[in-house]
Structures are given as structure tokens and as C-alpha cells.
Motif scaffolding. Structure first.
Motif, mmCIF file in Angstrom:
data_model
loop_
_atom_site.group_PDB
_atom_site.id
_atom_site.type_symbol
_atom_site.label_atom_id
_atom_site.label_comp_id
_atom_site.label_asym_id
_atom_site.label_seq_id
_atom_site.Cartn_x
_atom_site.Cartn_y
_atom_site.Cartn_z
ATOM 1 N N LEU A 40 137.908 29.710 -14.377
ATOM 2 C CA LEU A 40 136.828 29.382 -15.320
ATOM 3 C C LEU A 40 135.491 29.939 -14.832
ATOM 4 C CD1 LEU A 40 135.419 27.731 -17.605
ATOM 5 C CD2 LEU A 40 135.339 25.815 -15.987
ATOM 6 N N LEU A 41 135.205 29.757 -13.540
ATOM 7 C CA LEU A 41 133.898 30.185 -13.025
ATOM 8 C C LEU A 41 133.774 31.702 -12.922
ATOM 9 C CD1 LEU A 41 133.276 27.374 -10.380
ATOM 10 C CD2 LEU A 41 132.146 27.675 -12.591
ATOM 11 N N HIS A 42 134.913 32.400 -12.849
ATOM 12 C CA HIS A 42 134.869 33.869 -12.951
ATOM 13 C C HIS A 42 134.356 34.258 -14.329
ATOM 14 C CE1 HIS A 42 136.551 35.583 -9.398
ATOM 15 N NE2 HIS A 42 137.689 34.931 -9.486
ATOM 16 N N GLU A 43 134.896 33.547 -15.324
ATOM 17 C CA GLU A 43 134.606 33.897 -16.714
ATOM 18 C C GLU A 43 133.253 33.349 -17.159
ATOM 19 O OE1 GLU A 43 137.195 33.641 -20.777
ATOM 20 O OE2 GLU A 43 138.213 33.362 -18.851
ATOM 21 N N HIS A 44 132.980 32.122 -16.744
ATOM 22 C CA HIS A 44 131.721 31.452 -17.124
ATOM 23 C C HIS A 44 131.093 30.886 -15.856
ATOM 24 C CE1 HIS A 44 132.787 31.693 -21.358
ATOM 25 N NE2 HIS A 44 133.951 31.152 -21.079
ATOM 26 N N HIS A 82 128.308 29.649 -15.331
ATOM 27 C CA HIS A 82 127.515 28.440 -15.599
ATOM 28 C C HIS A 82 128.097 27.703 -16.802
ATOM 29 C CE1 HIS A 82 124.738 30.162 -12.781
ATOM 30 N NE2 HIS A 82 124.715 31.267 -13.493
ATOM 31 N N PRO A 83 129.268 27.119 -16.647
ATOM 32 C CA PRO A 83 129.914 26.509 -17.812
ATOM 33 C C PRO A 83 129.213 25.227 -18.248
ATOM 34 C CG PRO A 83 131.156 26.023 -15.813
ATOM 35 C CD PRO A 83 130.060 26.957 -15.418
ATOM 36 N N THR A 84 129.238 24.988 -19.542
ATOM 37 C CA THR A 84 128.769 23.705 -20.065
ATOM 38 C C THR A 84 129.851 22.662 -19.804
ATOM 39 O OG1 THR A 84 129.817 24.101 -22.199
ATOM 40 C CG2 THR A 84 127.539 24.871 -21.954
ATOM 41 N N GLN A 116 132.768 23.358 -21.956
ATOM 42 C CA GLN A 116 133.593 24.491 -21.498
ATOM 43 C C GLN A 116 134.474 24.065 -20.314
ATOM 44 O OE1 GLN A 116 130.354 27.323 -20.939
ATOM 45 N NE2 GLN A 116 131.250 28.683 -22.466
ATOM 46 N N SER A 134 129.650 25.673 -9.355
ATOM 47 C CA SER A 134 128.830 26.594 -10.138
ATOM 48 C C SER A 134 127.438 26.713 -9.511
ATOM 49 C CB SER A 134 128.740 26.080 -11.583
ATOM 50 O OG SER A 134 127.769 26.793 -12.290
#
Ligand code: FES
Ligand code: FES
Length: 168
Positions: A122-126, A128-130, A133, A159
């Protein structure tokens, strides 16, 4: 094992696991989960349901969170596999591993390898995820101990620490 020690329908595979080429001889339809655990002794990847419903068996394939119980060894090809054993570098845990420890985001730990690899993907893709997310990405991961709120906090902590250049 078959007659006179021969296994029929076997194939030879070279898998890129945690940056190293590893050879295995097995049936092409053996699952990646079984190969990792039973043939390569990488037991950090866990067997939960065996049918794609818990995500305990999650590994990274070319950076994508992947259920290894639903992945046959012959479908892996040249993809780079990363398991929980491959996240630390020179004795340093990854930012996500550190964050799970800091937040106490596990009890028995059975789901934790899969959670950490899911969060890493997930952190690769986003980076700073909400919150939504995070919940969406981690939704398929089952934790019988119910540590979900701490897991969300751990993903947020990872993050932040990646943003500050701490860890990876
Ligand atoms: S063991 Fe693979 S999803 Fe449950
Ligand atoms: S910490 Fe026990 S299953 Fe998640």
C-alpha cells in the motif's frame, strides 16, 4: 513422492526470492505458499485459510501484495518475490516492521507477516494513504485477535517515518 522415489509431473523452477535465485523441483501447480514454507523453509509466510480469504499468506510479487496460497509456482516466472524474511536490511527492520512494533499492532502475530507485506505494498502505491485507503487496502486481511485499530495506526506511523526518511 511416487514409485521408487520418483515424483511424476515435476518441474524445475528458479525463483527470485528476497533477492536471491532459489531452485526448487516440484509440481507446477504446487502453491507458492507451500514452496516457500515446505521447500525453502521460509516459514514467516503463514498458512491461514488456504483459499484466498484471510491474507495471512501475503507476499510481494513485483511489489504487489499477492496471496501465495492462490499462486501456483509455475505462474511466478521471473517475478521478484519478497517475504517477511526479506524486509530487513543489514539488521535494520523496515519502516513498516518498526511501526508495527512501536504501535503494538499484533497479539499472537499469526496475521502479522501478511499485514506488514500488505501495508508495504500500500505504501509503495500511496505513500500518504488516507484512513479509508488504509482500510480498503487492508480489508481482506483477517486478524483473529482484533488488532485492527492499532494496525491502522502502524500504517500511518510508517507513512510518517518514511516521509521523514526514517526506515524504508
Ligand atoms: S492462506 Fe492465503 S488467503 Fe488465507
Ligand atoms: S495478531 Fe493474532 S491474528 Fe492478528
Amino acid at each position: 513422492m511416487g514409485w521408487l522415489g520418483l515424483e511424476f509431473g515435476m518441474g524445475d523452477f528458479v525463483l527470485d526470492v528476497n533477492g536471491a535465485p532459489l531452485s526448487v523441483s516440484c509440481s507446477p501447480d504446487e502453491t507458492l505458499l507451500s514452496v516457500l514454507r515446505n521447500r525453502l523453509n521460509l516459514t514467516g509466510t503463514k498458512y491461514g485459510c488456504g483459499e484466498g480469504k484471510c491474507a495471512a499468506c501475503t507476499v510481494l510479487m513485483d511489489g504487489q501484495a499477492t496471496r501465495s496460497c492462490l499462486t501456483t509456482v509455475d505462474s511466478v516466472g521471473k517475478a521478484k518475490i519478497v517475504t517477511i524474511e526479506g524486509l530487513e536490511r543489514n539488521g535494520r527492520l523496515s519502516a513498516v516492521q518498526e511501526a508495527f512494533l512501536e504501535e503494538g499492532a499484533f497479539q499472537c502475530g499469526y496475521c502479522t507477516s501478511g499485514m506488514i507485506l500488505g501495508a508495504t505494498s500500500l505504501l509503495h502505491e500511496h505513500p500518504h494513504p488516507t484512513d479509508s485507503q488504509i482500510v480498503e487496502a487492508m480489508e481482506g486481511h483477517v486478524c483473529r485477535c482484533g488488532t485492527y485499530p492499532r494496525i491502522v495506526e502502524a500504517v500511518k506511523r510508517a507513512s510518517r517515518s518514511q516521509t521523514q526518511g526514517v526506515g524504508r
